[in-house]
Design a protein around this motif. Structure first.
Motif, PDB file in Angstrom:
ATOM      1  N   UNK A 172       0.949  -1.247  -0.012  1.00  0.00           N
ATOM      2  CA  UNK A 172       0.033   0.119  -0.078  1.00  0.00           C
ATOM      3  C   UNK A 172       0.794   1.161   0.012  1.00  0.00           C
ATOM      4  N   UNK A 173       0.200   2.122  -0.885  1.00  0.00           N
ATOM      5  CA  UNK A 173       1.241   3.347  -0.630  1.00  0.00           C
ATOM      6  C   UNK A 173       0.840   4.317   0.410  1.00  0.00           C
ATOM      7  N   UNK A 174       1.645   5.205   0.622  1.00  0.00           N
ATOM      8  CA  UNK A 174       1.431   6.001   1.950  1.00  0.00           C
ATOM      9  C   UNK A 174       0.492   6.974   1.670  1.00  0.00           C
ATOM     10  N   UNK A 175       0.357   7.713   0.511  1.00  0.00           N
ATOM     11  CA  UNK A 175      -0.525   8.712   0.071  1.00  0.00           C
ATOM     12  C   UNK A 175      -1.709   8.464  -0.859  1.00  0.00           C
ATOM     13  N   UNK A 176      -1.753   7.213  -1.149  1.00  0.00           N
ATOM     14  CA  UNK A 176      -2.686   6.620  -2.217  1.00  0.00           C
ATOM     15  C   UNK A 176      -3.516   5.638  -1.573  1.00  0.00           C
ATOM     16  N   UNK A 177      -4.793   5.570  -2.033  1.00  0.00           N
ATOM     17  CA  UNK A 177      -5.589   4.542  -1.504  1.00  0.00           C
ATOM     18  C   UNK A 177      -5.632   3.258  -2.332  1.00  0.00           C
ATOM     19  N   UNK A 178      -6.122   2.161  -2.031  1.00  0.00           N
ATOM     20  CA  UNK A 178      -5.868   0.879  -2.664  1.00  0.00           C
ATOM     21  C   UNK A 178      -4.944   0.063  -2.503  1.00  0.00           C
ATOM     22  N   UNK A 179      -5.026  -1.235  -2.938  1.00  0.00           N
ATOM     23  CA  UNK A 179      -4.093  -2.277  -2.891  1.00  0.00           C
ATOM     24  C   UNK A 179      -3.202  -2.580  -3.758  1.00  0.00           C
ATOM     25  N   UNK A 180      -2.002  -2.744  -4.281  1.00  0.00           N
ATOM     26  CA  UNK A 180      -1.208  -3.078  -5.266  1.00  0.00           C
ATOM     27  C   UNK A 180      -0.558  -4.099  -5.040  1.00  0.00           C
TER      28      UNK A 180
END
Length: 206
Positions: free
Chosen positions: A98-106
């Protein structure tokens, strides 16, 4: 020893994750070196199928010390399966973050092969690559085998497990996103990275 074609394709990702001066100091691992590494990775002889899960959730204090770090949490599942045709053990990876400043799972995934970095005292690592020039990661183990060291320059990722062109992106190593230390944990912590029901059942029983 020259790298075989199959190994070279996977290890190309590992080379890209290494410093340029290290590129000429990589050789293919011997069978004995690969088997020793597998025993360390899977905390025992792998058998026909094995898994190793590593996780890190970065706390506020760590992120404050690394303001340029884009990743807030990361999971890595390394898998081994015996191929019935060539009788060889094949390794693969699944990466989730998961990114620090973005939503969602990658997530990302691909195959792995062993290589040896001679400059680092013959350290064995896995070179894991994503198909179609999707970059990849290098995977090493800490001396006590309780953590893994993930190195990357660029790896193709997808959002919410959707492998299509629209969802396709890349995680690019920045000032604080080139090396990640993840801690070994129970395999169930990586269950979210597995979509196949049979494999999920196998993972939970390992």
């Amino acid at each position: 020893m020259k790298l075989s074609l199959l190994t070279a394709l996977a290890v190309a990702a590992l080379i890209s994750a290494a410093h340029a001066e290290e590129a000429d100091d990589i050789r293919e691992a011997s069978k004995a070196e690969a088997e020793t590494f597998n025993t360390r990775m899977y905390a025992g002889t792998p058998g026909n199928k094995a898994y190793a899960c590593f996780v890190r959730r970065y706390d506020a204090e760590h992120l404050a010390r690394h303001p340029k770090q884009k990743v807030a949490s990361m999971k890595l599942l390394i898998s081994a399966e015996l191929d019935r045709e060539d009788k060889e053990l094949h390794n693969s990876f699944r990466l989730g973050f998961r990114y620090r400043h973005r939503s969602g799972d990658f997530d990302s995934s691909g195959s792995c092969n062993h290589a040896v970095f001679t400059k680092d005292g013959n350290e064995v690592r896995l070179g894991c690559g994503v198909d179609c020039e999707g970059g990849g990661i290098g995977v090493a183990l800490s001396k006590d085998d309780k953590s893994t060291i993930v190195r990357l320059e660029r790896v193709r990722v997808w959002q919410n497990n959707k492998p299509d062109d629209e969802a396709e992106q890349s995680l690019v190593g920045g000032a604080d996103d080139r090396i990640f230390r993840l801690d070994r944990t129970d395999n169930s912590e990586c269950a979210s990275l597995v979509t196949d029901r049979k494999e999920l059942a196998a993972l939970r029983h390992k």
